[in-house]
Design a protein around this motif. Structure first.
Motif, short mmCIF file in Angstrom:
data_model
loop_
_atom_site.label_atom_id
_atom_site.label_comp_id
_atom_site.label_asym_id
_atom_site.label_seq_id
_atom_site.Cartn_x
_atom_site.Cartn_y
_atom_site.Cartn_z
N GLU A 36 -66.79 -38.48 0.89
CA GLU A 36 -65.32 -38.45 0.81
C GLU A 36 -64.92 -38.10 -0.62
O GLU A 36 -65.78 -38.10 -1.52
CB GLU A 36 -64.77 -39.81 1.22
CG GLU A 36 -65.04 -40.16 2.67
CD GLU A 36 -64.57 -41.55 3.05
OE1 GLU A 36 -64.32 -42.38 2.16
OE2 GLU A 36 -64.46 -41.81 4.26
N PRO A 37 -63.64 -37.83 -0.86
CA PRO A 37 -63.21 -37.56 -2.24
C PRO A 37 -63.64 -38.68 -3.18
O PRO A 37 -63.55 -39.86 -2.84
CB PRO A 37 -61.68 -37.47 -2.11
CG PRO A 37 -61.48 -36.95 -0.72
CD PRO A 37 -62.55 -37.63 0.10
N GLY A 38 -64.12 -38.28 -4.34
CA GLY A 38 -64.63 -39.21 -5.32
C GLY A 38 -66.14 -39.30 -5.32
O GLY A 38 -66.74 -39.84 -6.26
N ALA A 39 -66.77 -38.76 -4.29
CA ALA A 39 -68.23 -38.79 -4.22
C ALA A 39 -68.82 -37.78 -5.20
O ALA A 39 -68.16 -36.84 -5.65
CB ALA A 39 -68.70 -38.47 -2.80
N LEU A 40 -70.08 -37.99 -5.52
CA LEU A 40 -70.80 -37.14 -6.47
C LEU A 40 -72.04 -36.59 -5.80
O LEU A 40 -72.82 -37.34 -5.22
CB LEU A 40 -71.19 -37.96 -7.70
CG LEU A 40 -72.04 -37.27 -8.76
CD1 LEU A 40 -71.26 -36.15 -9.43
CD2 LEU A 40 -72.51 -38.29 -9.80
N VAL A 41 -72.23 -35.27 -5.91
CA VAL A 41 -73.45 -34.63 -5.42
C VAL A 41 -74.22 -34.13 -6.63
O VAL A 41 -73.68 -33.39 -7.46
CB VAL A 41 -73.14 -33.47 -4.46
CG1 VAL A 41 -74.44 -32.80 -4.00
CG2 VAL A 41 -72.33 -33.95 -3.26
N VAL A 42 -75.47 -34.55 -6.74
CA VAL A 42 -76.33 -34.17 -7.86
C VAL A 42 -77.48 -33.34 -7.31
O VAL A 42 -78.20 -33.80 -6.41
CB VAL A 42 -76.89 -35.42 -8.57
CG1 VAL A 42 -77.77 -35.01 -9.76
CG2 VAL A 42 -75.77 -36.35 -9.01
N ALA A 43 -77.66 -32.14 -7.84
CA ALA A 43 -78.77 -31.27 -7.43
C ALA A 43 -79.71 -31.10 -8.62
O ALA A 43 -79.27 -30.76 -9.72
CB ALA A 43 -78.24 -29.93 -6.96
N ASP A 44 -81.00 -31.32 -8.39
CA ASP A 44 -81.99 -31.21 -9.46
C ASP A 44 -82.55 -29.79 -9.52
O ASP A 44 -82.45 -29.01 -8.57
CB ASP A 44 -83.13 -32.21 -9.20
CG ASP A 44 -84.01 -32.41 -10.43
OD1 ASP A 44 -83.57 -32.11 -11.55
OD2 ASP A 44 -85.15 -32.88 -10.27
N ASN A 45 -83.15 -29.47 -10.67
CA ASN A 45 -83.91 -28.23 -10.89
C ASN A 45 -83.08 -26.97 -11.01
O ASN A 45 -83.60 -25.87 -10.84
CB ASN A 45 -84.96 -28.01 -9.78
CG ASN A 45 -85.94 -29.16 -9.67
OD1 ASN A 45 -85.96 -29.87 -8.68
ND2 ASN A 45 -86.75 -29.34 -10.69
N VAL A 46 -81.78 -27.08 -11.32
CA VAL A 46 -80.95 -25.87 -11.35
C VAL A 46 -81.23 -24.99 -12.57
O VAL A 46 -80.86 -23.82 -12.56
CB VAL A 46 -79.44 -26.19 -11.26
CG1 VAL A 46 -79.13 -26.86 -9.92
CG2 VAL A 46 -78.97 -27.04 -12.42
N LEU A 47 -81.90 -25.52 -13.59
CA LEU A 47 -82.28 -24.70 -14.75
C LEU A 47 -83.74 -24.27 -14.66
O LEU A 47 -84.07 -23.12 -14.95
CB LEU A 47 -82.00 -25.44 -16.05
CG LEU A 47 -80.53 -25.75 -16.33
CD1 LEU A 47 -80.38 -26.51 -17.63
CD2 LEU A 47 -79.70 -24.47 -16.36
N SER A 48 -84.61 -25.16 -14.24
CA SER A 48 -86.03 -24.81 -14.13
C SER A 48 -86.27 -23.80 -13.00
O SER A 48 -87.24 -23.04 -13.05
CB SER A 48 -86.88 -26.05 -13.91
OG SER A 48 -86.55 -26.67 -12.68
N HIS A 49 -85.41 -23.81 -12.02
CA HIS A 49 -85.50 -22.87 -10.89
C HIS A 49 -84.19 -22.07 -10.80
O HIS A 49 -83.58 -21.97 -9.74
CB HIS A 49 -85.77 -23.62 -9.59
CG HIS A 49 -87.11 -24.27 -9.54
ND1 HIS A 49 -87.42 -25.41 -10.27
CD2 HIS A 49 -88.23 -23.94 -8.88
CE1 HIS A 49 -88.67 -25.75 -10.02
NE2 HIS A 49 -89.19 -24.87 -9.19
N ALA A 50 -83.79 -21.56 -11.95
CA ALA A 50 -82.50 -20.87 -12.02
C ALA A 50 -82.43 -19.67 -11.09
O ALA A 50 -81.37 -19.37 -10.53
CB ALA A 50 -82.23 -20.42 -13.46
N ASP A 51 -83.54 -18.98 -10.91
CA ASP A 51 -83.52 -17.78 -10.06
C ASP A 51 -83.11 -18.12 -8.63
O ASP A 51 -82.12 -17.61 -8.14
CB ASP A 51 -84.88 -17.07 -10.11
CG ASP A 51 -84.79 -15.64 -9.61
OD1 ASP A 51 -83.70 -15.06 -9.71
OD2 ASP A 51 -85.80 -15.13 -9.10
N PRO A 52 -83.81 -19.05 -7.96
CA PRO A 52 -83.37 -19.34 -6.60
C PRO A 52 -82.09 -20.18 -6.51
O PRO A 52 -81.42 -20.17 -5.49
CB PRO A 52 -84.55 -20.09 -5.98
CG PRO A 52 -85.27 -20.70 -7.14
CD PRO A 52 -85.08 -19.74 -8.28
#
Length: 195
Positions: A147-163
């Motif tokens: 719901e509004p206010g929630a946080l989604v955290v995704a890992d590896n966005v720099l180490s796997h920048a290509d995909p």
């Protein structure tokens, strides 16, 4: 809380992860744990929240789960982790039990793409650390569980920048989110749900 029981399990898992990387084991055989600083960061996101409900997609052997569960133990909450590798699920259970955190964490054994549509829960924090080609679909499914206010955290966005460049760009272009890339360790994409 980060008592000595929790810290001892975290230290052991850090040593195991370092040894596996030094041996150049294939990814499928490694724990693929987040670095310690990322674990502490996840802890700091959930520990101040009351009754924090966390969804972890990609629990592996439980290293990040232990950080998250130790955090929610402060003010209440739980961690629901999903992992599809049966060997890692077994290790997850043993590690979480050894840390004394079974009351605050549980695991679903199976493919998150299949399990997420079946969940009726609403989560405050979602942590995505799974196969990179699945991030977009996992985000779409997880988005229906927040719901509004929630946080989604995704890992590896720099180490796997290509995909993951497209994943990050899509989050930044979505006006229902406020998104920032945190250049910690392998890179974390934090997206706050606005509406």
């Amino acid at each position: 809380m980060l008592d000595e029981r929790v810290r001892a399990v975290l230290r052991r898992l850090e040593e195991e992860d370092a040894a596996e990387r030094a041996q150049n084991l294939p990814q499928s055989e490694r724990s693929r744990a987040v670095p310690p600083a990322t674990g502490r960061f996840l802890f700091s996101l959930v520990a101040p929240q009351t009754d924090c409900e966390v969804l972890e997609i990609g629990g592996s052997r439980g290293y990040s789960t232990i950080w998250l569960a130790a955090g929610v133990r402060y003010l209440g909450g739980r961690v629901l982790s999903i992992e599809r590798d049966p060997r890692k699920v077994e290790a997850w259970r043993a590690n979480v039990a050894e840390a004394g955190l079974e009351e605050w964490a549980e695991i679903l054994d199976g493919d998150a793409l299949e399990l997420l549509p079946e969940l009726d829960d609403v989560f405050d924090v979602v942590f995505i650390d799974a196969e990179k080609e699945d991030y977009e679909r996992l985000f779409e499914l997880a988005r229906t569980k927040v719901e509004p206010g929630a946080l989604v955290v995704a890992d590896n966005v720099l180490s796997h920048a290509d995909p993951l460049a497209a994943y990050s760009a899509a989050r930044r272009d979505d006006d229902t989110l406020e998104t920032v890339t945190v250049p910690l360790d392998r890179g974390l994409e934090l997206s706050v749900v606005l509406r």
